[in-house]
Design a protein around this motif. Structure first.
Motif, PDB file in Angstrom:
ATOM      1  N   ALA A  78       4.172  13.486 -17.646  1.00 49.44           N
ATOM      2  CA  ALA A  78       5.281  12.618 -18.042  1.00 49.44           C
ATOM      3  C   ALA A  78       6.485  13.438 -18.470  1.00 49.44           C
ATOM      4  O   ALA A  78       7.620  13.127 -18.134  1.00 49.44           O
ATOM      5  CB  ALA A  78       4.844  11.679 -19.162  1.00 49.44           C
ATOM      6  N   ALA A  79       6.255  14.513 -19.194  1.00 44.50           N
ATOM      7  CA  ALA A  79       7.353  15.341 -19.710  1.00 44.50           C
ATOM      8  C   ALA A  79       8.035  16.127 -18.602  1.00 44.50           C
ATOM      9  O   ALA A  79       9.232  16.403 -18.679  1.00 44.50           O
ATOM     10  CB  ALA A  79       6.830  16.291 -20.775  1.00 44.50           C
ATOM     11  N   GLN A  80       7.282  16.518 -17.566  1.00 46.21           N
ATOM     12  CA  GLN A  80       7.832  17.359 -16.513  1.00 46.21           C
ATOM     13  C   GLN A  80       8.037  16.603 -15.212  1.00 46.21           C
ATOM     14  O   GLN A  80       8.082  17.205 -14.155  1.00 46.21           O
ATOM     15  CB  GLN A  80       6.886  18.524 -16.245  1.00 46.21           C
ATOM     16  N   GLU A 101      11.670  10.134 -13.083  1.00 48.68           N
ATOM     17  CA  GLU A 101      11.342   9.590 -14.396  1.00 48.68           C
ATOM     18  C   GLU A 101      10.027   8.834 -14.337  1.00 48.68           C
ATOM     19  O   GLU A 101       9.822   8.027 -13.436  1.00 48.68           O
ATOM     20  CB  GLU A 101      12.447   8.639 -14.864  1.00 48.68           C
ATOM     21  N   PRO A 102       9.118   9.129 -15.269  1.00 45.30           N
ATOM     22  CA  PRO A 102       7.879   8.343 -15.295  1.00 45.30           C
ATOM     23  C   PRO A 102       8.211   6.881 -15.562  1.00 45.30           C
ATOM     24  O   PRO A 102       9.253   6.570 -16.139  1.00 45.30           O
ATOM     25  CB  PRO A 102       7.075   8.951 -16.433  1.00 45.30           C
ATOM     26  N   SER A 103       7.350   6.039 -15.138  1.00 43.74           N
ATOM     27  CA  SER A 103       7.592   4.611 -15.256  1.00 43.74           C
ATOM     28  C   SER A 103       6.500   3.972 -16.103  1.00 43.74           C
ATOM     29  O   SER A 103       5.320   4.166 -15.830  1.00 43.74           O
ATOM     30  CB  SER A 103       7.591   3.996 -13.853  1.00 43.74           C
ATOM     31  N   SER A 125       5.357   1.707  -8.143  1.00 41.50           N
ATOM     32  CA  SER A 125       5.544   2.856  -7.259  1.00 41.50           C
ATOM     33  C   SER A 125       6.525   3.832  -7.873  1.00 41.50           C
ATOM     34  O   SER A 125       7.412   3.448  -8.649  1.00 41.50           O
ATOM     35  CB  SER A 125       6.092   2.404  -5.902  1.00 41.50           C
ATOM     36  N   LEU A 126       6.344   5.084  -7.502  1.00 37.61           N
ATOM     37  CA  LEU A 126       7.250   6.157  -7.917  1.00 37.61           C
ATOM     38  C   LEU A 126       7.344   7.102  -6.726  1.00 37.61           C
ATOM     39  O   LEU A 126       6.359   7.746  -6.358  1.00 37.61           O
ATOM     40  CB  LEU A 126       6.689   6.874  -9.146  1.00 37.61           C
ATOM     41  N   GLY A 127       8.500   7.098  -6.077  1.00 36.95           N
ATOM     42  CA  GLY A 127       8.648   7.898  -4.867  1.00 36.95           C
ATOM     43  C   GLY A 127       7.681   7.415  -3.798  1.00 36.95           C
ATOM     44  O   GLY A 127       7.620   6.233  -3.488  1.00 36.95           O
ATOM     45  N   GLY A 133       3.387   8.633 -13.184  1.00 39.77           N
ATOM     46  CA  GLY A 133       4.236   9.814 -13.227  1.00 39.77           C
ATOM     47  C   GLY A 133       3.857  10.795 -12.132  1.00 39.77           C
ATOM     48  O   GLY A 133       2.730  10.787 -11.639  1.00 39.77           O
ATOM     49  N   VAL A 134       4.809  11.647 -11.766  1.00 39.24           N
ATOM     50  CA  VAL A 134       4.600  12.695 -10.773  1.00 39.24           C
ATOM     51  C   VAL A 134       5.002  14.008 -11.424  1.00 39.24           C
ATOM     52  O   VAL A 134       6.043  14.088 -12.073  1.00 39.24           O
ATOM     53  CB  VAL A 134       5.441  12.446  -9.496  1.00 39.24           C
TER      54      VAL A 134
END
Length: 167
Positions: free
Chosen positions: A25-27, A31-33, A51-53, A76-77
């Motif tokens: 989440a920090a890196q 942006e994490p969702s 979804s994220l990306g 998060g990614v």
């Protein structure tokens, strides 16, 4: 890699995975969702997805008893785009609904680690994992095991490896 098998391995994973998720989440490259949603009883099958990306996490369930409960999904990614994480949980700790089924599915990545819990850590209490026979893990899903699952679910955690582009 599935959930760890030995008791000491479980403790190690239990300590490492939350830390890894926080780092993700920090890196995060994006942006994490975090999204709130209601888990609704009534016996009907419901799904919640984010979804994220290129990556998606979908939580599908059926529950009975009580009233709606507020849950959260966090995805998060990692900055290097090698890990995708998905957590689904009840922030109040323990769900009072009876889950007749559940499945969390990731798209765009393959599960490296997953764990399901009957109680989520809150207010000084610890996460209580489901017994290994209660759920199953495939490359892309974590789901209840028919006839073995004891109807209690309060948290799911997934860390998945993303596909690598080789030069």
């Amino acid at each position: 890699m599935a959930a760890p098998s030995g008791r000491s391995d479980r403790r190690l994973w239990a300590a490492l995975v939350p830390a890894a998720l926080l780092c993700l989440a920090a890196q995060a490259a994006e942006e994490p969702s975090t999204a709130d949603f209601d888990v609704r009883p009534g016996g009907e099958v419901h799904s919640f997805s984010r979804s994220l990306g290129d990556y998606t996490c979908t939580f599908t369930y059926s529950a009975q008893g009580g009233t709606n409960e507020q849950w959260q999904m966090n995805i998060g990614v990692s900055e290097d785009n090698l890990l995708f994480s998905c957590s689904v949980w009840r922030p109040q700790g323990k769900s009072y609904l009876f889950f007749t089924q559940f499945k969390a599915e990731v798209k765009g990545a393959k599960i490296e680690y997953a764990m399901a819990y009957s109680q989520a850590a809150v207010g000084g209490q610890s996460d209580i994992p489901l017994k290994q026979e209660e759920f199953e893990i495939t490359e892309t899903t974590v789901s209840h095991r028919e006839g073995k699952f004891r109807f209690e679910l309060s948290k799911l955690m997934i860390v998945a490896k993303t596909p690598r582009d080789e030069l």
